[in-house]
Design a protein around this motif. Structure first.
Motif, PDB file in Angstrom:
ATOM      1  N   ARG A  94       0.815  -1.255  -0.056  1.00  0.00           N
ATOM      2  CA  ARG A  94      -0.025  -0.072  -0.098  1.00  0.00           C
ATOM      3  C   ARG A  94       0.803   1.149  -0.033  1.00  0.00           C
ATOM      4  O   ARG A  94       0.597   2.211  -0.804  1.00  0.00           O
ATOM      5  CB  ARG A  94      -0.864   0.049   1.243  1.00  0.00           C
ATOM      6  N   ARG A  95       1.839   1.337   0.933  1.00  0.00           N
ATOM      7  CA  ARG A  95       3.010   2.487   0.969  1.00  0.00           C
ATOM      8  C   ARG A  95       3.706   2.516  -0.622  1.00  0.00           C
ATOM      9  O   ARG A  95       3.867   3.679  -0.802  1.00  0.00           O
ATOM     10  CB  ARG A  95       3.920   2.360   1.955  1.00  0.00           C
ATOM     11  N   ILE A  96       3.898   1.315  -1.052  1.00  0.00           N
ATOM     12  CA  ILE A  96       4.611   1.515  -2.250  1.00  0.00           C
ATOM     13  C   ILE A  96       3.654   2.121  -3.372  1.00  0.00           C
ATOM     14  O   ILE A  96       4.187   2.903  -4.197  1.00  0.00           O
ATOM     15  CB  ILE A  96       5.216   0.184  -2.752  1.00  0.00           C
ATOM     16  N   LEU A 110      16.132   4.464  -1.032  1.00  0.00           N
ATOM     17  CA  LEU A 110      15.815   5.269   0.165  1.00  0.00           C
ATOM     18  C   LEU A 110      14.469   5.245   0.319  1.00  0.00           C
ATOM     19  O   LEU A 110      13.993   5.221   1.433  1.00  0.00           O
ATOM     20  CB  LEU A 110      16.309   6.810   0.091  1.00  0.00           C
ATOM     21  N   ALA A 111      13.657   5.184  -0.684  1.00  0.00           N
ATOM     22  CA  ALA A 111      12.202   5.053  -0.560  1.00  0.00           C
ATOM     23  C   ALA A 111      11.865   3.510  -0.054  1.00  0.00           C
ATOM     24  O   ALA A 111      10.920   3.539   0.860  1.00  0.00           O
ATOM     25  CB  ALA A 111      11.384   5.403  -1.685  1.00  0.00           C
ATOM     26  N   MET A 112      12.464   2.799  -0.639  1.00  0.00           N
ATOM     27  CA  MET A 112      12.054   1.113  -0.119  1.00  0.00           C
ATOM     28  C   MET A 112      12.541   1.102   1.404  1.00  0.00           C
ATOM     29  O   MET A 112      11.813   0.416   2.060  1.00  0.00           O
ATOM     30  CB  MET A 112      12.788   0.169  -1.078  1.00  0.00           C
ATOM     31  N   GLU A 113      13.633   1.585   1.603  1.00  0.00           N
ATOM     32  CA  GLU A 113      14.164   1.440   2.938  1.00  0.00           C
ATOM     33  C   GLU A 113      13.170   2.120   4.093  1.00  0.00           C
ATOM     34  O   GLU A 113      12.938   1.370   5.140  1.00  0.00           O
ATOM     35  CB  GLU A 113      15.631   2.125   3.373  1.00  0.00           C
ATOM     36  N   THR A 114      12.736   3.336   3.814  1.00  0.00           N
ATOM     37  CA  THR A 114      11.739   3.853   4.516  1.00  0.00           C
ATOM     38  C   THR A 114      10.570   3.105   4.854  1.00  0.00           C
ATOM     39  O   THR A 114       9.893   3.165   5.806  1.00  0.00           O
ATOM     40  CB  THR A 114      11.487   5.512   3.930  1.00  0.00           C
ATOM     41  N   ILE A 115      10.060   2.768   3.458  1.00  0.00           N
ATOM     42  CA  ILE A 115       8.768   2.009   3.547  1.00  0.00           C
ATOM     43  C   ILE A 115       8.884   0.700   4.333  1.00  0.00           C
ATOM     44  O   ILE A 115       7.895   0.255   5.094  1.00  0.00           O
ATOM     45  CB  ILE A 115       8.360   1.694   2.157  1.00  0.00           C
ATOM     46  N   LEU A 116       9.996  -0.042   4.363  1.00  0.00           N
ATOM     47  CA  LEU A 116      10.219  -1.176   5.169  1.00  0.00           C
ATOM     48  C   LEU A 116      10.205  -0.808   6.511  1.00  0.00           C
ATOM     49  O   LEU A 116       9.521  -1.442   7.524  1.00  0.00           O
ATOM     50  CB  LEU A 116      11.357  -1.774   4.838  1.00  0.00           C
ATOM     51  N   ARG A 117      10.708   0.151   7.154  1.00  0.00           N
ATOM     52  CA  ARG A 117      10.474   0.892   8.471  1.00  0.00           C
ATOM     53  C   ARG A 117       9.270   1.024   8.862  1.00  0.00           C
ATOM     54  O   ARG A 117       8.767   0.978   9.918  1.00  0.00           O
ATOM     55  CB  ARG A 117      11.840   1.652   8.756  1.00  0.00           C
ATOM     56  N   GLN A 118       8.582   1.590   7.900  1.00  0.00           N
ATOM     57  CA  GLN A 118       7.143   2.188   8.270  1.00  0.00           C
ATOM     58  C   GLN A 118       6.304   1.071   8.300  1.00  0.00           C
ATOM     59  O   GLN A 118       5.509   1.005   9.113  1.00  0.00           O
ATOM     60  CB  GLN A 118       6.717   3.126   7.296  1.00  0.00           C
ATOM     61  N   GLY A 119       6.637   0.066   7.495  1.00  0.00           N
ATOM     62  CA  GLY A 119       5.730  -1.179   7.646  1.00  0.00           C
ATOM     63  C   GLY A 119       5.927  -1.946   8.879  1.00  0.00           C
ATOM     64  O   GLY A 119       4.902  -2.402   9.515  1.00  0.00           O
ATOM     65  N   ARG A 125       2.560  -0.657  16.121  1.00  0.00           N
ATOM     66  CA  ARG A 125       1.394   0.082  16.433  1.00  0.00           C
ATOM     67  C   ARG A 125      -0.009  -0.827  16.551  1.00  0.00           C
ATOM     68  O   ARG A 125      -0.676  -0.804  17.340  1.00  0.00           O
ATOM     69  CB  ARG A 125       1.209   1.357  15.340  1.00  0.00           C
ATOM     70  N   GLY A 126      -0.063  -1.707  15.406  1.00  0.00           N
ATOM     71  CA  GLY A 126      -1.397  -2.280  15.263  1.00  0.00           C
ATOM     72  C   GLY A 126      -1.412  -3.423  16.332  1.00  0.00           C
ATOM     73  O   GLY A 126      -2.498  -3.700  16.841  1.00  0.00           O
ATOM     74  N   SER A 292      10.950  -1.920  19.096  1.00  0.00           N
ATOM     75  CA  SER A 292      10.519  -2.715  17.892  1.00  0.00           C
ATOM     76  C   SER A 292      11.401  -2.122  16.680  1.00  0.00           C
ATOM     77  O   SER A 292      10.831  -2.419  15.425  1.00  0.00           O
ATOM     78  CB  SER A 292       9.133  -2.547  17.701  1.00  0.00           C
ATOM     79  N   GLN A 293      12.531  -1.315  16.956  1.00  0.00           N
ATOM     80  CA  GLN A 293      13.220  -0.636  15.681  1.00  0.00           C
ATOM     81  C   GLN A 293      13.823  -1.565  14.890  1.00  0.00           C
ATOM     82  O   GLN A 293      14.539  -2.425  15.475  1.00  0.00           O
ATOM     83  CB  GLN A 293      13.856   0.570  16.240  1.00  0.00           C
ATOM     84  N   PRO A 294      13.379  -1.918  13.488  1.00  0.00           N
ATOM     85  CA  PRO A 294      14.125  -2.803  12.816  1.00  0.00           C
ATOM     86  C   PRO A 294      15.629  -2.160  12.375  1.00  0.00           C
ATOM     87  O   PRO A 294      15.738  -0.979  12.336  1.00  0.00           O
ATOM     88  CB  PRO A 294      13.356  -2.780  11.485  1.00  0.00           C
ATOM     89  N   GLU A 295      16.204  -3.173  11.937  1.00  0.00           N
ATOM     90  CA  GLU A 295      17.851  -2.664  11.290  1.00  0.00           C
ATOM     91  C   GLU A 295      17.343  -3.184   9.529  1.00  0.00           C
ATOM     92  O   GLU A 295      16.941  -4.174   9.358  1.00  0.00           O
ATOM     93  CB  GLU A 295      18.832  -3.366  11.814  1.00  0.00           C
ATOM     94  N   VAL A 296      17.694  -2.052   8.803  1.00  0.00           N
ATOM     95  CA  VAL A 296      17.497  -2.365   7.582  1.00  0.00           C
ATOM     96  C   VAL A 296      18.757  -2.151   6.589  1.00  0.00           C
ATOM     97  O   VAL A 296      19.591  -1.361   6.684  1.00  0.00           O
ATOM     98  CB  VAL A 296      16.390  -1.180   6.865  1.00  0.00           C
TER      99      VAL A 296
END
Length: 433
Positions: A94-96, A110-119, A125-126, A292-296
């Protein structure tokens, strides 16, 4: 000369074949999936259960020009792992879709790494929201009956007997990977791992190079210990983590879920509201103990990159990165994930003075992971944890057979690997629209 160079660098051609007999197929707690084609190679899946429920969950989604792999290593139950499995890819796609027009070659990485973190953040959160709703329902039940002591006693008994695990105590790791547009993206929370096997050099100089794509967050990892020591320098805070480790409340410094160690709604609950088996000492704290911070990480795939091994924490407790890579590099591709799981089970059995054939006669545990009952020699969990392995072979892009595979989805469920409609279907339909 060649043997001299091999002694120095190691040879990718040295055989580490794991012989397969019928033991795995006879194991009622094990299952696998034969090789399946994706857009730039093939993949294989295998898994084995040890706990009361299969707490490992996994997902592989195949698109016409993309591949998604997810391994979700549950702790104290499967609820969180299933939640991530059912939601994370849809959230990422959805974010992509929302950002697709700005994802040109300059901003794609940069966009993909950001999207993975947001996912990953959205999964946290959910699920925390889900746990909060469960807690509020529990509080309403207590208040409506005005029998807090009896209700608490009932909840305590349920927890200790492992019949019902409150959602604020359940968690999962989250290892995800997307291969798209010739690039590999990996994000990780927890102690699952993804390792990349590549060939370097030519002729007698040819050798296997093994790279762990992202750090795992197990408390035994020296870098994690250093990180926590620098983050919490005073004795009070250090004692909290010592309590977590000593009691085996969780094995990682990062996870999705485990709300009672993270958010104010849960950390400020009175000690009596937390079962003694889960209590952190000191029992009252107002800051998150884990995150819950991921490493990307990401990289452009090369023709020298041969395979990726994804494994849950239960696998890497028994097998080193190098040994797993050598097996994949030198063994026939057929049933490769099954070979790795078999090797892990043999090692786990040997530690208890048994063989894998002995293990198939031993039942799964009658409780969730993180419970002392799991160490009872009468259960499989005394010899190994739940294990999931996914091996992805990488070929020349596109698929070296020249076939563009259709959409397909494979997800884990107790005693089987199931197929269903792929999340990529809607993604491509929306893109074409």
């Amino acid at each position: 000369m060649a043997s001299f160079l091999n002694n120095i660098f190691g040879s990718p051609d040295k055989k580490y074949n794991i012989k397969l007999d019928k033991t795995f197929n006879k194991d009622p707690l094990a299952w696998s999936r034969a090789l399946v084609r994706h857009h730039c190679g093939k993949f294989s899946i295998a898994a084995v259960q040890a706990n009361m429920d299969m707490e490992d969950q996994s997902l592989v989604e195949v698109g016409t020009d993309a591949l998604f792999v997810g391994v979700y290593d549950g702790h104290k139950g499967k609820t969180t792992a299933i939640y991530i499995r059912e939601h994370i890819l849809g959230e990422i796609l959805r974010r992509i879709q929302q950002n697709i027009n700005s994802m040109n070659k300059y901003f794609f990485k940069l966009a993909m790494e950001t999207i993975l973190r947001q996912g990953v953040a959205e999964m946290e959160r959910g699920f925390i929201g889900f746990a909060r709703n469960s807690l509020e329902q529990q509080n309403q039940l207590q208040n409506s009956f005005q029998q807090q002591h009896e209700i608490h006693h009932e909840i305590q008994n349920n927890f200790e007997q492992q019949h019902e695990i409150p959602n604020s105590f359940v968690s999962s790791g989250c290892l995800i990977c997307i291969i798209w547009r010739g690039m590999l993206f990996v994000a990780n929370v927890g102690d699952s791992r993804a390792i990349l096997g590549s060939h370097k050099g030519i002729g007698p100089l040819k050798r296997l190079v093994v790279k762990q794509m992202v750090r795992d967050h197990n408390f035994l990892n020296s870098s994690i210990q250093q990180e926590l020591a620098e983050l919490h320098t005073d004795h009070y805070n250090r004692s909290l983590y010592e309590s977590i480790e000593d009691k085996g409340l969780i094995e990682t410094s990062r996870c999705i879920g485990n709300a009672y160690m993270k958010t104010e709604k849960f950390t400020q609950r009175t000690p009596s509201a937390i079962p003694m088996s889960e209590a952190v000492t000191p029992t009252y704290y107002t800051f998150p103990l884990i995150s819950s911070q991921p490493e990307v990480c990401s990289r452009v795939l090369k023709n020298t990159d041969r395979f990726i091994i994804f494994g849950s924490g239960g696998f890497w407790k028994l097998i080193s990165n190098e040994d797993a890579a050598k097996v994949v590099n030198t063994s026939p591709r057929d049933r490769i994930a099954e070979r790795l799981v078999t090797l892990a089970l043999e090692k786990g059995a040997a530690k208890g003075g048994k063989t894998y054939r002995d293990l198939i006669k031993i039942p799964k545990s009658n409780c969730v992971s993180g419970n002392n009952g799991n160490q009872n020699n009468g259960f499989r969990s005394a010899y190994h944890d739940d294990i999931t392995v996914i091996v992805v072979y990488l070929g020349k892009r596109p698929n070296r057979e020249g076939v563009r595979p259709g959409f397909s989805n494979f997800y884990s469920q107790s005693s089987t690997i199931r197929a269903r409609q792929s999340e990529f279907t809607n993604f491509y339909n929306n893109a074409n629209a």
